[in-house]
Scaffold this motif. Structure first.
Motif, PDB file in Angstrom:
ATOM      1  N   ARG A   1       0.852  -1.194   0.000  1.00  9.92           N
ATOM      2  CA  ARG A   1       0.000   0.000   0.000  1.00  9.92           C
ATOM      3  C   ARG A   1       0.887   1.243   0.000  1.00  9.92           C
ATOM      4  N   ASN A   2       0.529   2.190  -0.856  1.00  5.88           N
ATOM      5  CA  ASN A   2       1.227   3.476  -0.920  1.00  5.88           C
ATOM      6  C   ASN A   2       2.730   3.311  -1.135  1.00  5.88           C
ATOM      7  N   CYS A   3       3.099   2.449  -2.062  1.00 10.70           N
ATOM      8  CA  CYS A   3       4.507   2.183  -2.354  1.00 10.70           C
ATOM      9  C   CYS A   3       4.867   2.752  -3.723  1.00 10.70           C
ATOM     10  N   SER A   4       6.149   3.005  -3.919  1.00 13.12           N
ATOM     11  CA  SER A   4       6.608   3.426  -5.240  1.00 13.12           C
ATOM     12  C   SER A   4       7.838   2.632  -5.644  1.00 13.12           C
ATOM     13  N   PHE A   5       7.816   2.193  -6.895  1.00 17.31           N
ATOM     14  CA  PHE A   5       8.911   1.460  -7.520  1.00 17.31           C
ATOM     15  C   PHE A   5       9.226   2.232  -8.809  1.00 17.31           C
ATOM     16  N   ASP A   6       9.951   3.320  -8.687  1.00 23.24           N
ATOM     17  CA  ASP A   6      10.138   4.268  -9.776  1.00 23.24           C
ATOM     18  C   ASP A   6      11.611   4.500 -10.098  1.00 23.24           C
ATOM     19  N   ASP A   7      11.860   4.817 -11.374  1.00 21.24           N
ATOM     20  CA  ASP A   7      13.183   5.260 -11.839  1.00 21.24           C
ATOM     21  C   ASP A   7      14.286   4.220 -11.627  1.00 21.24           C
ATOM     22  N   ASN A   8      13.964   2.959 -11.820  1.00 20.28           N
ATOM     23  CA  ASN A   8      14.957   1.897 -11.675  1.00 20.28           C
ATOM     24  C   ASN A   8      15.543   1.513 -13.034  1.00 20.28           C
ATOM     25  N   GLY A   9      16.726   0.906 -13.007  1.00 26.50           N
ATOM     26  CA  GLY A   9      17.448   0.594 -14.230  1.00 26.50           C
ATOM     27  C   GLY A   9      16.803  -0.483 -15.076  1.00 26.50           C
TER      28      GLY A   9
ATOM     29  N   ASN B   1      10.643   3.206 -15.360  1.00 23.31           N
ATOM     30  CA  ASN B   1      11.638   2.155 -15.131  1.00 23.31           C
ATOM     31  C   ASN B   1      12.221   1.636 -16.440  1.00 23.31           C
ATOM     32  N   ASN B   2      13.210   0.764 -16.325  1.00 23.78           N
ATOM     33  CA  ASN B   2      13.914   0.103 -17.422  1.00 23.78           C
ATOM     34  C   ASN B   2      14.768   1.078 -18.213  1.00 23.78           C
ATOM     35  N   ARG B   3      15.379   2.016 -17.545  1.00 21.78           N
ATOM     36  CA  ARG B   3      16.213   3.008 -18.206  1.00 21.78           C
ATOM     37  C   ARG B   3      17.552   2.431 -18.658  1.00 21.78           C
ATOM     38  N   ILE B   4      18.114   1.493 -17.916  1.00 21.25           N
ATOM     39  CA  ILE B   4      19.392   0.881 -18.282  1.00 21.25           C
ATOM     40  C   ILE B   4      19.164  -0.382 -19.099  1.00 21.25           C
ATOM     41  N   GLY B   5      18.196  -1.193 -18.725  1.00 18.36           N
ATOM     42  CA  GLY B   5      17.935  -2.456 -19.401  1.00 18.36           C
ATOM     43  C   GLY B   5      17.204  -2.319 -20.712  1.00 18.36           C
ATOM     44  N   ARG B   6      16.936  -1.097 -21.145  1.00 20.92           N
ATOM     45  CA  ARG B   6      16.091  -0.879 -22.305  1.00 20.92           C
ATOM     46  C   ARG B   6      16.609  -1.506 -23.588  1.00 20.92           C
ATOM     47  N   ARG B   7      17.875  -1.766 -23.672  1.00 19.72           N
ATOM     48  CA  ARG B   7      18.377  -2.338 -24.919  1.00 19.72           C
ATOM     49  C   ARG B   7      18.228  -3.857 -24.975  1.00 19.72           C
TER      50      ARG B   7
ATOM     51  N   ASP C   1      15.711  -6.883 -25.051  1.00 19.06           N
ATOM     52  CA  ASP C   1      14.384  -7.477 -25.180  1.00 19.06           C
ATOM     53  C   ASP C   1      13.262  -6.487 -24.891  1.00 19.06           C
ATOM     54  N   THR C   2      13.442  -5.271 -25.284  1.00 15.94           N
ATOM     55  CA  THR C   2      12.457  -4.240 -24.968  1.00 15.94           C
ATOM     56  C   THR C   2      11.121  -4.477 -25.649  1.00 15.94           C
ATOM     57  N   PHE C   3      11.147  -4.859 -26.890  1.00 17.27           N
ATOM     58  CA  PHE C   3       9.902  -4.866 -27.644  1.00 17.27           C
ATOM     59  C   PHE C   3       9.271  -6.247 -27.814  1.00 17.27           C
ATOM     60  N   LEU C   4       9.924  -7.314 -27.453  1.00 19.26           N
ATOM     61  CA  LEU C   4       9.304  -8.623 -27.587  1.00 19.26           C
ATOM     62  C   LEU C   4       8.604  -9.032 -26.288  1.00 19.26           C
ATOM     63  N   HIS C   5       9.364  -9.362 -25.290  1.00 16.39           N
ATOM     64  CA  HIS C   5       8.779  -9.770 -24.010  1.00 16.39           C
ATOM     65  C   HIS C   5       9.212  -8.857 -22.877  1.00 16.39           C
ATOM     66  N   GLY C   6       9.755  -7.730 -23.201  1.00 19.79           N
ATOM     67  CA  GLY C   6      10.299  -6.835 -22.191  1.00 19.79           C
ATOM     68  C   GLY C   6       9.230  -6.171 -21.343  1.00 19.79           C
ATOM     69  N   THR C   7       9.605  -5.877 -20.116  1.00 20.72           N
ATOM     70  CA  THR C   7       8.731  -5.190 -19.179  1.00 20.72           C
ATOM     71  C   THR C   7       9.496  -4.027 -18.582  1.00 20.72           C
ATOM     72  N   GLY C   8       8.863  -2.899 -18.539  1.00 22.43           N
ATOM     73  CA  GLY C   8       9.464  -1.766 -17.870  1.00 22.43           C
ATOM     74  C   GLY C   8       8.901  -1.596 -16.466  1.00 22.43           C
ATOM     75  N   GLY C   9       7.598  -1.788 -16.334  1.00 20.58           N
ATOM     76  CA  GLY C   9       6.928  -1.560 -15.060  1.00 20.58           C
ATOM     77  C   GLY C   9       6.840  -2.788 -14.182  1.00 20.58           C
ATOM     78  N   LEU C  10       5.721  -3.513 -14.290  1.00 19.09           N
ATOM     79  CA  LEU C  10       5.452  -4.676 -13.436  1.00 19.09           C
ATOM     80  C   LEU C  10       5.384  -5.939 -14.274  1.00 19.09           C
ATOM     81  N   ASP C  11       6.124  -6.952 -13.865  1.00 18.17           N
ATOM     82  CA  ASP C  11       6.073  -8.287 -14.452  1.00 18.17           C
ATOM     83  C   ASP C  11       5.391  -9.171 -13.418  1.00 18.17           C
ATOM     84  N   PHE C  12       4.229  -9.747 -13.748  1.00 16.64           N
ATOM     85  CA  PHE C  12       3.397 -10.415 -12.744  1.00 16.64           C
ATOM     86  C   PHE C  12       2.951 -11.797 -13.181  1.00 16.64           C
ATOM     87  N   THR C  13       3.032 -12.742 -12.266  1.00 12.23           N
ATOM     88  CA  THR C  13       2.429 -14.054 -12.410  1.00 12.23           C
ATOM     89  C   THR C  13       1.787 -14.383 -11.075  1.00 12.23           C
ATOM     90  N   GLY C  14       0.484 -14.659 -11.065  1.00 12.59           N
ATOM     91  CA  GLY C  14      -0.143 -14.956  -9.786  1.00 12.59           C
ATOM     92  C   GLY C  14      -1.628 -15.211  -9.878  1.00 12.59           C
TER      93      GLY C  14
END
Length: 135
Positions: A23-31, A53-59, A61-74
């Motif tokens: 609750r009320n958490c932030s996960f922002d501006d990560n590589g 997010n994904n500022r460093i990892g952007r190169r 797998d960005t456009f195939l299966h890449g995730t910048g924000g939340l990657d979720f399984t549940g």
């Protein structure tokens, strides 16, 4: 109330848990992606931001299966009042095993890649209620 910001890699990675609450958490501006939640059963994420997010990892797998924000399984999880915006790759991605998930009053906007939301394999239902998805 957790803030994870300016990591050179993923903001947070949580696997195999039950009854998870953010609750009320932030996960922002990560590589890399902001947060990865894998094989989570029952929980809620309320009023959280997963943005820019994904500022460093952007190169990688960005456009195939890449995730910048939340990657979720549940299963049996609620996202309420969350934003997944301005990430370099998809704002929200789910792969194998999305089941009984509700997105309520959420926003996914201005993310790079092939759309803001990517559901690859899900058992459903995944319900988006009163939410905005803006490419």
């Amino acid at each position: 109330n957790v803030t994870v910001r300016n990591n050179r890699s993923i903001g947070a990675s949580i696997w195999w848990v039950r009854n998870l609450t953010f609750r009320n958490c932030s996960f922002d501006d990560n590589g890399n992606k902001g947060i990865r939640l894998s094989f989570v059963r029952e929980g809620v994420m309320e009023n959280c931001t997963v943005n820019r997010n994904n500022r460093i990892g952007r190169r990688f797998d960005t456009f195939l299966h890449g995730t910048g924000g939340l990657d979720f399984t549940g299963q049996n999880f609620v996202f309420r009042g969350c934003t997944f915006n301005d990430n370099f790759a998809r704002g929200f991605r789910s792969d194998y095993g999305l089941e009984d998930v509700l997105f309520e009053d959420c926003e996914v906007a201005r993310n790079a890649g092939q759309g803001g939301v990517f559901h690859e394999i899900e058992f459903g239902p995944a319900v988006w209620r009163h939410s905005r998805i803006i490419d």
